[in-house]
Design an enzyme around this catalytic site. Structure first.
Site, mmCIF file in Angstrom:
data_model
loop_
_atom_site.group_PDB
_atom_site.id
_atom_site.type_symbol
_atom_site.label_atom_id
_atom_site.label_comp_id
_atom_site.label_asym_id
_atom_site.label_seq_id
_atom_site.Cartn_x
_atom_site.Cartn_y
_atom_site.Cartn_z
ATOM 1 N N ASP A 1 -4.470 -7.869 5.210
ATOM 2 C CA ASP A 1 -5.763 -7.578 4.592
ATOM 3 C C ASP A 1 -6.446 -8.883 4.186
ATOM 4 O OD1 ASP A 1 -7.794 -6.017 3.303
ATOM 5 O OD2 ASP A 1 -6.813 -6.413 1.377
ATOM 6 N N ASP B 1 1.451 -18.444 3.015
ATOM 7 C CA ASP B 1 0.579 -19.457 2.416
ATOM 8 C C ASP B 1 0.293 -20.581 3.421
ATOM 9 O OD1 ASP B 1 3.282 -20.037 2.220
ATOM 10 O OD2 ASP B 1 3.170 -20.939 0.222
ATOM 11 N N TYR C 1 0.828 -1.211 0.000
ATOM 12 C CA TYR C 1 0.000 0.000 0.000
ATOM 13 C C TYR C 1 0.866 1.266 0.000
ATOM 14 C CZ TYR C 1 -4.157 -2.816 1.160
ATOM 15 O OH TYR C 1 -5.198 -3.721 1.144
ATOM 16 N N ASP D 1 -9.887 -11.038 6.158
ATOM 17 C CA ASP D 1 -11.179 -11.430 5.562
ATOM 18 C C ASP D 1 -11.357 -12.944 5.635
ATOM 19 O OD1 ASP D 1 -11.506 -8.732 4.828
ATOM 20 O OD2 ASP D 1 -12.408 -9.258 2.900
ATOM 21 N N LYS E 1 6.789 -13.897 3.892
ATOM 22 C CA LYS E 1 7.140 -14.723 2.730
ATOM 23 C C LYS E 1 8.622 -14.495 2.444
ATOM 24 C CE LYS E 1 5.801 -17.477 -0.676
ATOM 25 N NZ LYS E 1 5.152 -18.798 -0.549
#
Ligand code: IPM
Ligand code: MG
Length: 324
Positions: free
Chosen positions: A219, A195, A121, A223, A164
């Site tokens: 983010d 992951d 972002y 969710d 990661k």
């Protein structure tokens, strides 16, 4: 305590239903709080060509914090996300997303601590004729402060550092800083590739306590995690900076269900509880979360979590339970 002053942004879509619900609950607490409504968002952009003005920012600055509904972000390259701008402007670096089961018997109770100002972002993007380069920025200081925040929540818990680093050098820095900070605070930590973390969050969410991660990973994982506890309708969040904060439901403006009384007000009401806690109103914050649990356990819920009640019926029941 001096009078608290909050900016109230309903925003677009179901923001116009869930924020009035949260305010009804706030009113039931009969606290001396000044509420300043501020209209920003996509609706305003369509009407005036500006989603948010400098004057709006001045009002925000005159308040202690913002209670925020939801804003529609159209996929238009000319439109800059209002929420991302506010986070940047006030340097709200920590996005705190508690994931706690309220509708089922599973013992899910963890918090995602999402870095909120950098990563993917960063806003640094280069649009070429046949390619677009989006720059992922991870800094030592940015990683340090989010790691500090996460450790402050994890003193008696296990911290999962999600990254990661096997692929991204930026994640290598994030990982290294988080480990250093956790060691310094003697916080028990583990690390997990993002992951693998997604996989284990679905398979065995009960094992997690506090997760810290970068902006976009947080983010996505938040969710996904919301789906483990009844969906986005019950997930609250706090965007916290050194001296300012914004509280908002994790869900968006949901234009498909807007205006029909279907929206679940609980995420917004629990965001209000996070606001009260941030301001040091612990007793009132606990009263709100207690009232939510009480009303949910009596089956007074919206259809997204299995009930038959409307937004206003749920909000009414919660504000009555708070008033008791
Ligand atoms: C969130 C939202 C925002 C984000 C959007 C609306 C800019 O998805 O708060 O999770 O991507 O951070
Ligand atoms: Mg999101």
């Amino acid at each position: 305590m001096r009078q608290m002053k909050i900016a109230v942004v309903e925003g677009d879509g179901i923001g116009k239903e869930v924020i009035p619900s949260a305010l009804e609950v706030l009113d039931a607490l009969t606290l001396d709080i000044e509420k300043v409504p501020v209209e920003i968002g996509y609706g305003k952009w369509k009407r005036t060509g500006r989603a948010m003005t400098e004057d709006d920012f001045d009002i925000f600055r005159s308040c202690d914090c913002i209670l925020f509904g939801a804003i529609t972000t159209p996929p238009d390259p000319e439109y800059r996300s209002v929420l991302v701008r506010i986070r940047k402007e006030f340097d709200l670096y920590a996005n705190i997303r508690p994931i706690k089961g309220i509708t089922n018997s599973r013992d899910i109770d963890f918090t995602i601590v999402r870095e909120n100002t950098e990563g993917m972002y960063s806003g640094i993007e280069e649009v070429l004729p046949d390619a677009v380069h989006s720059t992922r920025v991870i800094t030592r200081s940015g990683s340090e402060r989010i790691a500090e925040y996460a450790c402050s929540l994890a003193t008696e818990k296990r911290l999962t550092i999600v990254h990661k680093a096997n692929i991204l050098k930026s994640c290598w820095l994030f990982r290294e800083v988080c480990i250093d900070v956790a060691d310094r605070h003697k916080v028990r930590w583990e690390e997990m590739l993002v992951d693998a973390a997604a996989h284990r969050l679905v398979l065995n969410p009960e094992r997690f306590e506090v997760l810290v991660t970068t902006n976009l990973f947080g983010d996505i994982l938040s969710d996904m995690s919301a789906a483990l506890i009844g969906g986005l309708g019950v997930c609250a969040s706090a965007n916290i900076g050194a001296d300012y904060a914004l509280f908002e439901p994790v869900h968006g403006s949901a234009p498909d269900i807007a205006g029909r009384g279907l929206a679940n007000p609980i995420a917004a009401i629990l965001s209000l509880a996070m606001m009260l806690k941030w301001y040091g109103r612990i007793k009132e914050s606990d009263a709100v979360t207690g009232a939510v649990s009480d009303v949910v356990s009596r089956g007074i819920t919206t259809p997204d979590i299995g009930g038959r009640c409307s937004t206003t019926e749920v909000a009414g029941a919660i504000s009555r339970a708070v008033g008791k």
